[in-house]
Scaffold this active site. Structure first.
Site, PDB file in Angstrom:
ATOM      1  N   GLY A  86       0.828  -1.212   0.000  1.00 40.50           N
ATOM      2  CA  GLY A  86       0.000   0.000   0.000  1.00 40.50           C
ATOM      3  C   GLY A  86       0.857   1.255   0.000  1.00 40.50           C
ATOM      4  N   ARG A  87       1.970   1.184   0.719  1.00 40.95           N
ATOM      5  CA  ARG A  87       2.845   2.362   0.835  1.00 40.95           C
ATOM      6  C   ARG A  87       3.441   2.760  -0.517  1.00 40.95           C
ATOM      7  NH1 ARG A  87       4.781   0.037   6.714  1.00 40.95           N
ATOM      8  NH2 ARG A  87       2.945   0.876   7.781  1.00 40.95           N
ATOM      9  N   TYR A 112      -1.164   8.876   6.327  1.00 39.49           N
ATOM     10  CA  TYR A 112      -1.832   7.561   6.255  1.00 39.49           C
ATOM     11  C   TYR A 112      -0.919   6.455   5.708  1.00 39.49           C
ATOM     12  CZ  TYR A 112      -3.947   8.930   1.576  1.00 39.49           C
ATOM     13  OH  TYR A 112      -4.212   9.337   0.310  1.00 39.49           O
ATOM     14  N   GLU A 113      -1.367   5.236   5.945  1.00 39.48           N
ATOM     15  CA  GLU A 113      -0.600   4.016   5.632  1.00 39.48           C
ATOM     16  C   GLU A 113       0.798   4.066   6.264  1.00 39.48           C
ATOM     17  OE1 GLU A 113      -1.275   2.019   2.002  1.00 39.48           O
ATOM     18  OE2 GLU A 113      -3.232   2.919   1.716  1.00 39.48           O
ATOM     19  N   GLY A 114       0.833   4.635   7.457  1.00 38.41           N
ATOM     20  CA  GLY A 114       2.079   4.761   8.203  1.00 38.41           C
ATOM     21  C   GLY A 114       2.628   6.163   8.083  1.00 38.41           C
TER      22      GLY A 114
END
Ligand code: CAA
Length: 380
Positions: free
Chosen positions: A242-243, A362-364
């Site tokens: 996803g990142r 988001y997503e870390g």
């Protein structure tokens, strides 16, 4: 080393660019203002093949590589980052997670419809007290034999209202810590599953972000993804890919702002000449262009790592960390190049600046990416 895209990749990039200009650009300011994303536009993204780009054709996807997906994300994000986050969550988190770890039945039942864009998905990990600290799940999925009983709250869920299928991470056995976490497929309409309030956001306002409430939701055991206790690893592995998608989104936001600033600087005059002829502006463009190209190389490298089945935890984290920083810096500078007009909605750059910020969260968050990178460097 070969830096050339294949003919197919170039065509995919061009198709995404055309789609963004013809379908996404009209109405993008209005969607941002009204905080809505029309269903018809979602359908068009599905018809264009954007919703299941890497999914095998066997399950209704386009069977493309990660680099093609990244090129598409970049082009869509230049124009509308709200559209691209919908694409990213559906592709990287939901479809990839299901295709890689789901059962044949789960793929047939959910993946084919998700990949065609007939329905869309959401990924539900974050909680009021479990954002970066993702192992601290308070949502519980208690094992009742043939089903789980799900209770708890999820926060900041992209596609919260518009999704039909939700991948929900929850704690089954607290004593086992992260090894007692499961990932469950929850459908909209399951009894006890309710939508919480919609968030009123700084950026990506076109995409809907909600909290979700689970109150004694019965989820059949066949909706669990992977073995009992695989949920946390499922989330981590899925987020690693996803990142890369979010890194591509950040890259696109930066490139979109840069292209607008460059064009504007060649038209707008001050002190008797186009402002690009002033070194103060020309040097800004030079910096932006260089930084964007550096980010692009990191993003493409992470995509190529994934396509070559190399580990991409660290390269994806580096791509996201760097591209999101470049997105933030470039959009701020683009607004500066536009001067007073940059502060006005019709010139688009202020929206890109607001949209850029979420890519560092988001997503870390960027800080989480540094944890991943430092552990990778130090082999921990
Ligand atoms: N792949 C596979 N396994 C992994 C992994 C990965 N990338 N990362 C960690 N793991 C495993 C570890 O090996 C460990 O397993 P073992 O005990 O069997 O060895 C287990 O997961 C726990 O790992 P850690 O001990 O490293 O866990 P931690 O508590 O220190 O946390 C973290 C690690 C990297 C900080 C993690 O919590 C994290 O990534 N946090 C950020 C969460 C996040 O990205 N949230 C985003 C929300 S989703 C979203 O934004 C979607 C959206 O809507 C747009």
């Amino acid at each position: 080393m070969n830096f050339e895209l294949t003919e197919e990749q170039q065509m995919i990039r061009q198709a995404a660019r055309d789609f963004a200009n013809t379908e996404l650009l009209p109405g993008v300011i209005e969607r941002d203002e009204k905080q809505e994303f029309p269903k018809e536009l979602l359908n068009k993204m599905g018809q264009a093949g954007f919703m299941g780009m890497m999914v095998s054709p066997e399950y209704g996807g386009s069977g493309l590589d990660t680099l093609s997906y990244v090129l598409t994300m970049e082009e869509l994000s230049k124009i509308d980052a709200s559209a691209s986050v919908i694409v990213s969550v559906n592709n990287s988190l939901v479809c990839w997670g299901l295709e890689t770890f789901g059962t044949e039945e789960q793929k047939k039942k959910y993946l084919t419809r998700l990949a065609s864009g007939e329905i869309i998905g959401a990924f539900c990990l974050s909680e009021p007290e479990a954002g970066s600290d993702a192992t601290s799940q308070k949502t519980t999925a208690i094992d009742k034999g043939d089903h789980y009983v799900l209770n708890g709250t999820k926060n900041w869920i992209t596609n919260g209202a518009s999704a039909d299928v939700y991948l929900v991470i929850a704690q089954t056995d607290r004593e086992k810590g992260h090894k007692g976490i499961n990932a469950l497929i929850v459908e909209k309409g399951m009894e006890g599953f309710e939508l919480g309030p919609k968030e009123n956001k700084l950026g990506i306002r076109g995409s809907d972000t909600h909290s979700l409430l689970f109150n004694d939701v019965k989820v059949p055991k066949e909706n669990r993804i992977g073995e009992d206790g695989f949920g946390f690893k499922f989330a981590m592995k899925t987020l690693s890919g996803g990142r890369i998608g979010i890194a591509a989104q950040a890259l696109g936001i930066a490139a979109g702002a840069y292209e607008l600033a460059k064009k504007y600087s060649q038209e707008r005059k001050a002190f008797g000449t186009e402002i690009c002829n002033h070194q103060a502006i020309a040097f800004k463009l030079a910096d932006m262009h260089t930084e964007i190209q550096a980010a692009r190389l990191l993003v493409y490298q992470a995509a190529c790592d994934k396509d070559a089945n190399r580990n991409y935890d660290m390269s994806g984290a580096m791509a996201k960390l760097y591209a999101s920083k470049v997105a933030m810096e470039t959009t701020v500078e683009a607004v500066q190049v536009f001067g007073g007009n940059g502060f006005v909605k019709e010139y688009h750059v202020e929206r890109l600046m607001r949209d850029a910020k979420i890519t560092q969260i988001y997503e870390g968050t960027s800080e989480i990416q540094k944890i991943v990178i430092s552990r990778g460097i130090l082999d921990r």
